[in-house]
Scaffold this active site. Sequence first.
Site, PDB file in Angstrom:
ATOM      1  N   ASP A  17       0.906  -1.062  -0.101  1.00 27.57           N
ATOM      2  CA  ASP A  17      -0.101  -0.042  -0.085  1.00 27.57           C
ATOM      3  C   ASP A  17       0.940   1.355   0.028  1.00 27.57           C
ATOM      4  O   ASP A  17       2.163   1.269   0.260  1.00 27.57           O
ATOM      5  CB  ASP A  17      -0.919   0.041   1.302  1.00 27.57           C
ATOM      6  N   ASP A  19      -0.167   5.267   0.897  1.00 28.37           N
ATOM      7  CA  ASP A  19      -0.438   6.130   1.849  1.00 28.37           C
ATOM      8  C   ASP A  19      -0.620   5.339   3.340  1.00 28.37           C
ATOM      9  O   ASP A  19      -1.415   4.519   3.355  1.00 28.37           O
ATOM     10  CB  ASP A  19      -1.612   7.136   1.599  1.00 28.37           C
ATOM     11  N   ASP A 180      -1.334  -0.779   5.935  1.00 29.15           N
ATOM     12  CA  ASP A 180      -1.846  -0.180   7.266  1.00 29.15           C
ATOM     13  C   ASP A 180      -3.194   0.020   7.697  1.00 29.15           C
ATOM     14  O   ASP A 180      -3.558   0.392   8.919  1.00 29.15           O
ATOM     15  CB  ASP A 180      -1.300   1.347   7.196  1.00 29.15           C
TER      16      ASP A 180
END
Length: 224
Positions: A17, A19, A180
């Site tokens: 991922d 961001d 995240d």
Amino acid sequence: MLERLFGGQLPKLVIFDLDGTLLDSVPDLSAAIDSMLLGLGRPSAGVERVRDWVGNGSMVLVRRALAGSIDHASVDEKEAELAHQAFLQAYSGGHELTTLYPGVTAFLNALQQHGVLMAVATNKPERFVAPLLEEKGLLGYFRWLVGGDTLPVQKPDPAALHWIMQQAGVGVADTLFVGDSRNDVLAGQAAGVKVVAVSYGYNHGRPVSLENPDLLVDSLDVLI
């Protein structure tokens, strides 16, 4: 540490991922959201609120900003579309406030040295992905990039992960996804791959440990 997840070997492919995992982009996203809101005569949202709203693509972020809440069902579609265009224009202005998280470069270098293939699967609009990675000195690490509008669906749908694995010629048993958020963990689980979650990212104010990743780390360099 990765070897324990993969039977004593490293994965052949690691998908990241963007961001909240590789880059702390919320300061720039927040600035663009506040620019959009102020242009509509509304009060700014601020970094901490935007931090809880990111993760589901730019349109959902804009809708949450208009609603002032995670719940954005009441937002008018036409208003959201116009606000989204204003946000994209503001966000195109630069990413000077976006920074790499500690440990990212060291981990990417280690994977590169071992010949591990790398890719990015993000819900950020595709037009921003490569320029942002290049600006931050990361673009050369990644063979494949999938943005939030590259395919018809976004994470938590596993389509981006399946597409990358197909392009790489690597199966689920040899692939790792690093993210995240709940969306990332769900996408990885749906794709059938191992998932490492970082504790420092964005998960709508909820500890990502509650999403039951295969491994939780505070910094990516501990995986080396």
